[in-house]
Scaffold this motif. Sequence first.
Motif, mmCIF file in Angstrom:
data_model
loop_
_atom_site.group_PDB
_atom_site.id
_atom_site.type_symbol
_atom_site.label_atom_id
_atom_site.label_comp_id
_atom_site.label_asym_id
_atom_site.label_seq_id
_atom_site.Cartn_x
_atom_site.Cartn_y
_atom_site.Cartn_z
ATOM 1 N N TYR A 429 -44.185 -68.525 -9.888
ATOM 2 C CA TYR A 429 -45.439 -68.382 -10.623
ATOM 3 C C TYR A 429 -45.125 -68.325 -12.112
ATOM 4 O O TYR A 429 -44.110 -67.772 -12.520
ATOM 5 C CB TYR A 429 -46.186 -67.114 -10.196
ATOM 6 N N MET A 430 -46.012 -68.886 -12.914
ATOM 7 C CA MET A 430 -45.841 -68.878 -14.361
ATOM 8 C C MET A 430 -47.114 -68.317 -14.998
ATOM 9 O O MET A 430 -48.221 -68.735 -14.647
ATOM 10 C CB MET A 430 -45.576 -70.304 -14.879
ATOM 11 N N SER A 431 -46.942 -67.381 -15.903
ATOM 12 C CA SER A 431 -48.106 -66.821 -16.589
ATOM 13 C C SER A 431 -48.633 -67.803 -17.617
ATOM 14 O O SER A 431 -47.928 -68.716 -18.066
ATOM 15 C CB SER A 431 -47.735 -65.502 -17.270
ATOM 16 N N ALA A 432 -49.881 -67.604 -18.009
ATOM 17 C CA ALA A 432 -50.494 -68.497 -18.989
ATOM 18 C C ALA A 432 -49.741 -68.502 -20.327
ATOM 19 O O ALA A 432 -49.497 -69.586 -20.889
ATOM 20 C CB ALA A 432 -51.955 -68.118 -19.186
ATOM 21 N N LYS A 436 -47.969 -71.838 -22.030
ATOM 22 C CA LYS A 436 -48.296 -72.322 -23.377
ATOM 23 C C LYS A 436 -47.023 -72.614 -24.169
ATOM 24 O O LYS A 436 -46.917 -73.645 -24.846
ATOM 25 C CB LYS A 436 -49.154 -71.282 -24.101
ATOM 26 N N LYS A 437 -46.059 -71.725 -24.067
ATOM 27 C CA LYS A 437 -44.804 -71.930 -24.787
ATOM 28 C C LYS A 437 -44.040 -73.132 -24.231
ATOM 29 O O LYS A 437 -43.476 -73.925 -24.981
ATOM 30 C CB LYS A 437 -43.940 -70.674 -24.703
ATOM 31 N N SER A 438 -44.042 -73.260 -22.894
ATOM 32 C CA SER A 438 -43.278 -74.366 -22.300
ATOM 33 C C SER A 438 -43.889 -75.716 -22.636
ATOM 34 O O SER A 438 -43.183 -76.737 -22.681
ATOM 35 C CB SER A 438 -43.195 -74.200 -20.781
ATOM 36 N N MET A 439 -45.196 -75.742 -22.889
ATOM 37 C CA MET A 439 -45.855 -77.006 -23.222
ATOM 38 C C MET A 439 -45.411 -77.541 -24.576
ATOM 39 O O MET A 439 -45.548 -78.735 -24.864
ATOM 40 C CB MET A 439 -47.377 -76.825 -23.221
ATOM 41 N N ASP A 440 -44.887 -76.658 -25.421
ATOM 42 C CA ASP A 440 -44.427 -77.083 -26.757
ATOM 43 C C ASP A 440 -42.975 -77.530 -26.755
ATOM 44 O O ASP A 440 -42.479 -78.040 -27.762
ATOM 45 C CB ASP A 440 -44.594 -75.922 -27.752
ATOM 46 N N GLY A 441 -42.264 -77.340 -25.645
ATOM 47 C CA GLY A 441 -40.844 -77.663 -25.589
ATOM 48 C C GLY A 441 -40.588 -79.093 -25.146
ATOM 49 O O GLY A 441 -41.491 -79.820 -24.727
ATOM 50 N N VAL A 487 -46.535 -77.874 -12.420
ATOM 51 C CA VAL A 487 -47.309 -76.643 -12.401
ATOM 52 C C VAL A 487 -48.674 -76.963 -11.796
ATOM 53 O O VAL A 487 -49.401 -77.823 -12.306
ATOM 54 C CB VAL A 487 -47.486 -76.048 -13.816
ATOM 55 N N VAL A 488 -49.007 -76.293 -10.703
ATOM 56 C CA VAL A 488 -50.262 -76.551 -9.994
ATOM 57 C C VAL A 488 -51.319 -75.570 -10.500
ATOM 58 O O VAL A 488 -51.063 -74.357 -10.615
ATOM 59 C CB VAL A 488 -50.079 -76.413 -8.471
#
Length: 525
Positions: A429-432, A436-441, A487-488
């Motif tokens: 599971y990944m928190s919101a 958000k941080k991973s989307m910038d990487g 990520v689902v």
Amino acid sequence: MFFEQITTPGLGCFSYAIGCPLAGLMAVVDPRRDIDVYLRLAAENGMRITQVFETHVHADHVSGGRELARATGADVYLHESAPVGYAAKKLKEGDEFKFGYAALRVLHTPGHTPNSISLVVTDLARSPQPQMVLTGDLLFVGDIGRPDLPGADILEEQVANLYHSLYVKLAGLPDYLEVYPAHGAGSLCGSGMSAKPYSTLGYERLANPMLKYANQEDFRSAVLANLPMRPQSFSGIIAANLHGPALLDELDGRGENSGRSGQPAVTAAPGQPAVDAGPGQPVASGRPAADAASGQPVASGQPAASGQPAGPGQPAALEPDGPALSPAQTEELIASGALLLDLRDALAFGSAHIPGSVNVDFSNGPELNWAGMAVPPNTPLVLVLPADQSFGLARTELRRIGYDAVQGWLKGGLSAWINSGRETLGFSYMSAPVLKKSMDGPDAPILLDVRAPAEFDTAHIEGAAHLAFDQLVALDECPIAPDADVVVICRSGFRAAIAASLLENKGCRHLTILAGGMNAWGNAQ
């Protein structure tokens, strides 16, 4: 007049008991498959169940009409156009029934199905004017019935029928009539139902958006643009209700001697109104037996003396709550074609689960409606249970939606499977905020949103791919590169967990669920 609305949790289904304790007679409308609640109501109020009315051939739950007919001798009634293959009496427009001070009048209101009816109910003890209308799946609180379930071949005809029934047939009824539908919030037979279990015709005319169209063409466009997903279970349920559902005692191997007692007849007390039990029906006599509502079959078999699951090749230990299976037996059943349905909460499932299993969270009580989305009808099932839920309750819920081939449950749960040295899988599971941080990487994951199209169009994460749940179910293989990080996403995380279990079974290997779904994403902005 006696009147009670009975709610079936998890399915959003309503059934009704209508009768007259003074006359000692009661009718049941749209009964669920497990019928003890109706037998108990009748016994507690000194009534005998003489008629069962189905407002249509249901798609979302297996009818209890045959069960009630078997237990009480009651006649089952459907509209004359319903092509059922079991003993049932036919209804037509204008038919009337009286149960002491309670009176019913039939309206043919096709649209949800060609055989749909509504029942206008009058309390003769108060007034000769009607008090309420049971609208079946024609009109809900805040929504209307879907017209697509009988099939694409007659969809246009059904939409036209739906418009006529809502805008013409019901137009002849007064605003003050109370509206009691066959479904409420949580049902898969509509998409915008209110959580309120009843309304009035006047308020629905004022507030229901589907009753506000100026013409049939605008109505048609709106209906066809908002059809909800069709669960896989619906085709199996419709077939069962047309043919005549298997009796529960037969499923449990008890045959004719079920342990249920029938109901002796009931006579109106001296000075009470004569009872018209319906066209061609005899006047009943007698009083209900004290045990008429027992309805509890005698459990067959005894648990193994040791309480331990049987070994490979041996029959399952017959627990008081159903057949308990060892890991070896569970593995054998899976190899023979059974599906492992894991009913633990999504977090526990993600932490560790048996390969090939499908997750539907049952940890907080009846929520197995979504099993109908994920599991084909007639699939043999083995259950992994939450620690605080019983096999009996889960089996009852599954039987309500047509899954009769429940083979048993894994005794000892996942711990027994792990301790036996067998393989498990898992996903994270990944928190919101972390997402958000991973989307910038540089190694941003693929976002896969499995919500309905209307939900996705309203709001979604930029860059997310959309694959509606019903489209995902129909796929034979992983819809993206099997080794991609995915990520689902859904609204709350509930559907995403089911979707992730299905995607894993289709070959996707690196799955993560957005914890809290779009709800959490919006709050993290």
